[in-house]
Design a protein around this motif. Structure first.
Motif, PDB file in Angstrom:
ATOM      1  N   ALA A  32       0.838  -1.208   0.000  1.00 22.60           N
ATOM      2  CA  ALA A  32       0.000   0.000   0.000  1.00 22.60           C
ATOM      3  C   ALA A  32       0.870   1.254   0.000  1.00 22.60           C
ATOM      4  O   ALA A  32       0.577   2.224  -0.719  1.00 22.60           O
ATOM      5  N   GLU A  33       1.939   1.254   0.775  1.00 14.72           N
ATOM      6  CA  GLU A  33       2.834   2.413   0.824  1.00 14.72           C
ATOM      7  C   GLU A  33       3.502   2.649  -0.531  1.00 14.72           C
ATOM      8  O   GLU A  33       3.587   3.783  -0.998  1.00 14.72           O
ATOM      9  N   GLU A  34       3.992   1.578  -1.152  1.00 12.64           N
ATOM     10  CA  GLU A  34       4.640   1.715  -2.458  1.00 12.64           C
ATOM     11  C   GLU A  34       3.642   2.176  -3.512  1.00 12.64           C
ATOM     12  O   GLU A  34       3.977   2.977  -4.385  1.00 12.64           O
ATOM     13  N   THR A  35       2.412   1.678  -3.437  1.00  7.81           N
ATOM     14  CA  THR A  35       1.385   2.110  -4.377  1.00  7.81           C
ATOM     15  C   THR A  35       1.087   3.593  -4.191  1.00  7.81           C
ATOM     16  O   THR A  35       0.956   4.336  -5.173  1.00  7.81           O
ATOM     17  N   ASP A  36       1.001   4.046  -2.944  1.00  6.47           N
ATOM     18  CA  ASP A  36       0.797   5.473  -2.678  1.00  6.47           C
ATOM     19  C   ASP A  36       1.941   6.297  -3.253  1.00  6.47           C
ATOM     20  O   ASP A  36       1.723   7.374  -3.838  1.00  6.47           O
ATOM     21  N   ARG A  37       3.172   5.810  -3.118  1.00  9.62           N
ATOM     22  CA  ARG A  37       4.327   6.529  -3.670  1.00  9.62           C
ATOM     23  C   ARG A  37       4.257   6.577  -5.200  1.00  9.62           C
ATOM     24  O   ARG A  37       4.603   7.585  -5.819  1.00  9.62           O
ATOM     25  N   LEU A  38       3.814   5.477  -5.808  1.00  8.19           N
ATOM     26  CA  LEU A  38       3.681   5.433  -7.260  1.00  8.19           C
ATOM     27  C   LEU A  38       2.647   6.456  -7.733  1.00  8.19           C
ATOM     28  O   LEU A  38       2.889   7.209  -8.677  1.00  8.19           O
ATOM     29  N   VAL A  39       1.511   6.494  -7.067  1.00  5.78           N
ATOM     30  CA  VAL A  39       0.461   7.456  -7.419  1.00  5.78           C
ATOM     31  C   VAL A  39       0.990   8.881  -7.251  1.00  5.78           C
ATOM     32  O   VAL A  39       0.778   9.745  -8.119  1.00  5.78           O
ATOM     33  N   ALA A  40       1.673   9.151  -6.166  1.00  4.04           N
ATOM     34  CA  ALA A  40       2.212  10.492  -5.934  1.00  4.04           C
ATOM     35  C   ALA A  40       3.224  10.868  -7.020  1.00  4.04           C
ATOM     36  O   ALA A  40       3.217  12.004  -7.516  1.00  4.04           O
ATOM     37  N   ALA A  41       4.083   9.930  -7.398  1.00  5.85           N
ATOM     38  CA  ALA A  41       5.094  10.215  -8.417  1.00  5.85           C
ATOM     39  C   ALA A  41       4.448  10.573  -9.752  1.00  5.85           C
ATOM     40  O   ALA A  41       4.865  11.531 -10.413  1.00  5.85           O
ATOM     41  N   TRP A  42       3.420   9.842 -10.148  1.00  7.80           N
ATOM     42  CA  TRP A  42       2.775  10.096 -11.430  1.00  7.80           C
ATOM     43  C   TRP A  42       1.749  11.221 -11.354  1.00  7.80           C
ATOM     44  O   TRP A  42       1.267  11.691 -12.386  1.00  7.80           O
ATOM     45  N   SER A  43       1.426  11.683 -10.153  1.00  6.54           N
ATOM     46  CA  SER A  43       0.529  12.824  -9.988  1.00  6.54           C
ATOM     47  C   SER A  43       1.289  14.145  -9.961  1.00  6.54           C
ATOM     48  O   SER A  43       0.677  15.211 -10.041  1.00  6.54           O
ATOM     49  N   ALA A  44       2.587  14.086  -9.847  1.00 10.96           N
ATOM     50  CA  ALA A  44       3.406  15.298  -9.784  1.00 10.96           C
ATOM     51  C   ALA A  44       3.311  16.070 -11.100  1.00 10.96           C
ATOM     52  O   ALA A  44       3.256  15.463 -12.178  1.00 10.96           O
ATOM     53  N   PRO A  45       3.282  17.398 -11.018  1.00 13.44           N
ATOM     54  CA  PRO A  45       3.244  18.199 -12.240  1.00 13.44           C
ATOM     55  C   PRO A  45       4.410  17.845 -13.169  1.00 13.44           C
ATOM     56  O   PRO A  45       5.551  17.713 -12.720  1.00 13.44           O
ATOM     57  N   GLY A  46       4.103  17.610 -14.436  1.00 16.16           N
ATOM     58  CA  GLY A  46       5.128  17.311 -15.430  1.00 16.16           C
ATOM     59  C   GLY A  46       5.481  15.843 -15.570  1.00 16.16           C
ATOM     60  O   GLY A  46       6.248  15.481 -16.467  1.00 16.16           O
ATOM     61  N   ALA A  47       4.942  14.991 -14.718  1.00 16.77           N
ATOM     62  CA  ALA A  47       5.310  13.574 -14.780  1.00 16.77           C
ATOM     63  C   ALA A  47       4.969  12.959 -16.135  1.00 16.77           C
ATOM     64  O   ALA A  47       5.721  12.123 -16.643  1.00 16.77           O
ATOM     65  N   GLU A  48       3.867  13.379 -16.734  1.00 20.39           N
ATOM     66  CA  GLU A  48       3.459  12.794 -18.010  1.00 20.39           C
ATOM     67  C   GLU A  48       3.966  13.585 -19.219  1.00 20.39           C
ATOM     68  O   GLU A  48       3.634  13.249 -20.352  1.00 20.39           O
ATOM     69  N   ALA A  49       4.780  14.591 -18.975  1.00 23.14           N
ATOM     70  CA  ALA A  49       5.317  15.409 -20.065  1.00 23.14           C
ATOM     71  C   ALA A  49       6.638  14.826 -20.559  1.00 23.14           C
ATOM     72  O   ALA A  49       7.381  14.203 -19.807  1.00 23.14           O
ATOM     73  N   GLY A  50       6.912  15.031 -21.818  1.00 21.47           N
ATOM     74  CA  GLY A  50       8.195  14.625 -22.380  1.00 21.47           C
ATOM     75  C   GLY A  50       8.336  13.119 -22.503  1.00 21.47           C
ATOM     76  O   GLY A  50       7.366  12.411 -22.740  1.00 21.47           O
ATOM     77  N   THR A  51       9.570  12.674 -22.333  1.00 15.47           N
ATOM     78  CA  THR A  51       9.866  11.246 -22.450  1.00 15.47           C
ATOM     79  C   THR A  51      10.488  10.739 -21.156  1.00 15.47           C
ATOM     80  O   THR A  51      10.944  11.518 -20.327  1.00 15.47           O
ATOM     81  N   ALA A  52      10.494   9.419 -21.035  1.00 17.74           N
ATOM     82  CA  ALA A  52      11.058   8.797 -19.829  1.00 17.74           C
ATOM     83  C   ALA A  52      11.826   7.541 -20.212  1.00 17.74           C
ATOM     84  O   ALA A  52      11.448   6.824 -21.141  1.00 17.74           O
ATOM     85  N   GLY A  53      12.882   7.282 -19.501  1.00 16.80           N
ATOM     86  CA  GLY A  53      13.643   6.054 -19.686  1.00 16.80           C
ATOM     87  C   GLY A  53      14.649   6.116 -20.812  1.00 16.80           C
ATOM     88  O   GLY A  53      14.665   7.057 -21.621  1.00 16.80           O
ATOM     89  N   ALA A  54      15.472   5.090 -20.859  1.00 11.74           N
ATOM     90  CA  ALA A  54      16.538   5.027 -21.844  1.00 11.74           C
ATOM     91  C   ALA A  54      16.008   4.960 -23.273  1.00 11.74           C
ATOM     92  O   ALA A  54      16.676   5.399 -24.203  1.00 11.74           O
ATOM     93  N   TRP A  55      14.803   4.431 -23.455  1.00 12.77           N
ATOM     94  CA  TRP A  55      14.228   4.328 -24.794  1.00 12.77           C
ATOM     95  C   TRP A  55      13.472   5.579 -25.196  1.00 12.77           C
ATOM     96  O   TRP A  55      12.849   5.614 -26.253  1.00 12.77           O
ATOM     97  N   LYS A  56      13.482   6.595 -24.338  1.00  8.63           N
ATOM     98  CA  LYS A  56      12.810   7.869 -24.622  1.00  8.63           C
ATOM     99  C   LYS A  56      11.345   7.640 -25.002  1.00  8.63           C
ATOM    100  O   LYS A  56      10.828   8.179 -25.963  1.00  8.63           O
ATOM    101  N   THR A  57      10.669   6.823 -24.197  1.00  8.35           N
ATOM    102  CA  THR A  57       9.259   6.518 -24.396  1.00  8.35           C
ATOM    103  C   THR A  57       8.429   7.705 -23.914  1.00  8.35           C
ATOM    104  O   THR A  57       8.757   8.295 -22.880  1.00  8.35           O
TER     105      THR A  57
END
Length: 155
Positions: A32-57
């Motif tokens: 539950a704690e890790e899931t909360d951290r995951l939600v918080a990370a992806w809820s942060a402003p800019g998380a869905e902007a640009g690319t992520a990871g070595a493959w620039k996805t």
């Protein structure tokens, strides 16, 4: 944790299988704690902007992959342990995840991440359609397979 790193545009390493969340009797709380951290990370402003990871996805796709992984694996665990998995009022989210499955399907099927699609009944729910698209049989009610959590011994 790797999907959390990707939300912050950090580097990730999915080659190792962590057992930190599954070890010990308090694994539910840690999950539950890790899931909360995951939600918080992806809820942060800019998380869905640009690319992520070595493959620039595209970061939005990576965020959807994280949510898809969580949703399908929780369904797997619930079904394998004979528990009901209910989702209410999330059809728009499930439809977005269906788009993610469709986008990832060719590669995911060729690498064994998804099985071939499973036919679902006419009028199937959004969850049943998503599961079928990802190669899960949403109507499966067979005997529960043994579930061995990391850090436990199979008996």
């Amino acid at each position: 944790m790797e999907f959390q790193k990707l939300a912050a545009k950090g580097e990730s390493d999915f080659s190792a299988t962590p057992d930190r969340v599954g070890a010990g009797p308090d694994w539910r709380e840690r999950f539950a704690e890790e899931t909360d951290r995951l939600v918080a990370a992806w809820s942060a402003p800019g998380a869905e902007a640009g690319t992520a990871g070595a493959w620039k996805t595209p970061a939005g796709l990576v965020g959807s992959m994280a949510l898809l992984d969580l949703a399908v694996r929780v369904w797997d665990l619930a079904r394998a342990t004979g528990q009901e998995y209910r989702v209410d009022d999330v059809d728009p989210v499930l439809e977005r995840l269906a788009g993610t499955v469709a986008e990832l399907a060719p590669t995911a099927r060729s690498t064994g991440v998804f099985a071939e699609p499973v036919r679902v009944a006419e009028g199937a729910s959004a969850l049943e359609r998503l599961l079928g698209q990802a190669g899960r049989d949403p109507y499966w009610n067979g005997p529960a397979p043994a579930v061995v959590l990391p850090g436990t011994v199979e008996g």
